[in-house]
Design a protein around this motif. Sequence first.
Motif, PDB file in Angstrom:
ATOM      1  N   GLY A   1       5.078  10.507   0.367  1.00  0.00           N
ATOM      2  CA  GLY A   1       4.314   9.475   1.055  1.00  0.00           C
ATOM      3  C   GLY A   1       5.207   8.316   1.456  1.00  0.00           C
TER       4      GLY A   1
ATOM      5  N   THR B   1      -9.209   3.552   8.751  1.00  0.00           N
ATOM      6  CA  THR B   1      -8.297   4.679   8.982  1.00  0.00           C
ATOM      7  C   THR B   1      -8.854   5.716   9.938  1.00  0.00           C
TER       8      THR B   1
ATOM      9  N   TRP C   1       0.835  -1.196   0.000  1.00  0.00           N
ATOM     10  CA  TRP C   1       0.000   0.000   0.000  1.00  0.00           C
ATOM     11  C   TRP C   1       0.874   1.252   0.000  1.00  0.00           C
TER      12      TRP C   1
ATOM     13  N   TRP D   1      -4.040   0.452  -2.182  1.00  0.00           N
ATOM     14  CA  TRP D   1      -3.518  -0.836  -1.704  1.00  0.00           C
ATOM     15  C   TRP D   1      -3.915  -1.950  -2.661  1.00  0.00           C
TER      16      TRP D   1
ATOM     17  N   VAL E   1       0.466   8.069   8.966  1.00  0.00           N
ATOM     18  CA  VAL E   1       0.428   7.833   7.526  1.00  0.00           C
ATOM     19  C   VAL E   1      -0.896   7.147   7.204  1.00  0.00           C
ATOM     20  N   VAL E   2      -1.681   7.772   6.346  1.00  0.00           N
ATOM     21  CA  VAL E   2      -3.005   7.264   5.994  1.00  0.00           C
ATOM     22  C   VAL E   2      -2.945   6.608   4.620  1.00  0.00           C
ATOM     23  N   PRO E   3      -3.340   5.334   4.505  1.00  0.00           N
ATOM     24  CA  PRO E   3      -3.279   4.636   3.210  1.00  0.00           C
ATOM     25  C   PRO E   3      -4.165   5.312   2.162  1.00  0.00           C
ATOM     26  N   ARG E   4      -3.627   5.375   0.931  1.00  0.00           N
ATOM     27  CA  ARG E   4      -4.362   5.919  -0.205  1.00  0.00           C
ATOM     28  C   ARG E   4      -4.741   4.823  -1.200  1.00  0.00           C
TER      29      ARG E   4
ATOM     30  N   GLY F   1       0.753   5.242   1.274  1.00  0.00           N
ATOM     31  CA  GLY F   1       0.039   6.141   2.169  1.00  0.00           C
ATOM     32  C   GLY F   1       0.590   7.543   2.127  1.00  0.00           C
ATOM     33  N   GLU F   2      -0.191   8.468   2.648  1.00  0.00           N
ATOM     34  CA  GLU F   2       0.187   9.882   2.682  1.00  0.00           C
ATOM     35  C   GLU F   2       0.223  10.342   4.127  1.00  0.00           C
TER      36      GLU F   2
ATOM     37  N   ASP G   1       2.163   0.640  11.291  1.00  0.00           N
ATOM     38  CA  ASP G   1       1.796   2.056  11.244  1.00  0.00           C
ATOM     39  C   ASP G   1       2.940   2.916  11.770  1.00  0.00           C
TER      40      ASP G   1
END
Length: 630
Positions: free
Chosen positions: A372, A315, A289, A305, A300-303, A291-292, A325
């Motif tokens: 990211g 999230t 995945w 995957w 870091v939030v997944p964008r 993330g940003e 994480d």
Amino acid sequence: MNRQVRIAVRGAVSEALVARLTDGEFVVDGDGDVDCVVATLDALNDRTEPTADDRDRIGGRRPGRTPVVALSPEASAQAAALDAGADRCVTLTERSATDARNVAAAVRHVVDPTDYDRLVHESLDALADFFFLFDTEMRLLVWNDAVREVTGYSDAELAEMNPLDLISEEDVVEVATAIQRAIGEGRATEEGDILTKDGERIPYEFTGTALTDADGDILGVSGIGRDVSERYRRERTLERQAESLETLNRINEVIRNVNQDLVRAQTREDVERAVVDRLAAESGYRFAWVGEYEAGCDRVVPRTWAGECDTPFETDDDERQTAEDAAATVAVHEGSMQVTHPSATDTVEPLGGHEVAAVAAVPLVYRGVTYGVLCVYADRSDAFDGTERAVFRELGETIAYAIGAAERRRALVADTVVELELVVDEVDGIPQAATTVDAAVSFRGAVPESGESLSQFYRIDGDIDGVVEAVPDGTDLSVVRTDDDGGVVRVTGDGSFSSLFADYGGTISRVHVEDGGFRLVAVFPQRTDVRSVLDAVRERLPSAKLVARRERERSDGVESAAALTDRQLTVLTTAYHLGFFDSPRANTGGEVAEELGISTPTFHEHIRIAERKLVEAFLTADDTGDERPR
């Protein structure tokens, strides 16, 4: 032999034989120490269990042991005599004179071995390999010094041991089977670990050969054992090298495929999707995945995957913070790749319970800008070690470059842009040089050069020679055009604001030097992280202040430039600033080509293609419903 030999006679030996033996160099002594024992086979068999000395014979005698010569009425009994502990066996002929000569020769041999026998004995002891001989009842009869030195057992201990006692428990069955194979087939080879007295395991290769008498009956097995530790080490090294090469080839194939996907990607979403899909499809990885980083929650939030996951990440739970994480967040903060190895008690939620042995968090950083984090999950504990780690670090930079390029392309065609206006109380570069000679300077534009640098063009009104002399040492500057009022200079390098803003997908639209400082306006894609841009600017010039931030519709007509390649744009812009399109021309095509470091035909080819694209974009604007560029 120059001395008398004291012998002891055991068993029913004929008086005639004894008389002939004692008629000369031999003395029969029933008491005290003797040099040799002469005994009948019956006398030997009447003895209790053979002693260690009885079994310790190898072409001579060892210190502290009295040699034995056995007398046998039949040749077929020789094996039994040797097995009973005799060093030599003489078959009696019932002719006392002949028997006396044979016995005397045998006694001389065991009491004072010949040089040949001693050479054989010493040669076997000089071997680094094991030499062994055991009978069909698995009693060790002969061994050389190497056996004693390696195993740590004394000669007395070895004499009481079964050969299999020296083999590790895991290998006993295989070695025992090989012994039976040697007895049945005549020869066998097997590998197994020697277990020393101290418990050390040493890998050996054993080769055994069956020994037979004149009638073909098996007497025992002799052979050698060779330490194969070094061979094992070489084999393990070769195996590791082969595995490393296989891993490198597999990773290189993955990287080639990813790079091909990145070339075709047009947007950031395309880049991220291509990367995670490609990695998740490879057999060595389970999930991937991108993330940003969100500064507000420091996570870091997944964008995007792909892989062994049926549902998106949860999230919105601020309480959830797994080791993976945390590794992704650390990767952003430190700008370095992080690898974790989840324990058996960890729950890796994205994989729905699938086993994961290693997780890599790769920061996507290019030229100091973080785009990211790429997280990749593998079922191999040694994943992301050595070469694989280095390749993934490079892959992270490649992905970041692709995302940055996609963001810049998007900025060229976006309808809405973010405009930042900055005021800096101090100046550097060309603006600073201009202030020292009281010249006016205006920014005319920037274009990409080969590699990672940019070329910037500045209009100087005033003492252009003074500006050139005042620029800091090391500045790659050239005067590309002059007139009565001043001229245009070209600065190449990656230390400028243009280069810094380009890393975030931005371009400088205006620069105005005033009162010892300067004011500049830069345009960025709508989703640009303004805070990161300002942090980068203030890292270079702490006095920089943001005085305005505006979102506006694009109205500068640069849509046409989106059709040009970077090289075409560079050639066209350079030609423009060098006055190639002026009438009369300030510089010819050859002079512009020389400034660019290309041939004149190549320059004209780029110009013709760029002109055609721009004219086509202008003339077809009405057909697409777009406003013509002004």
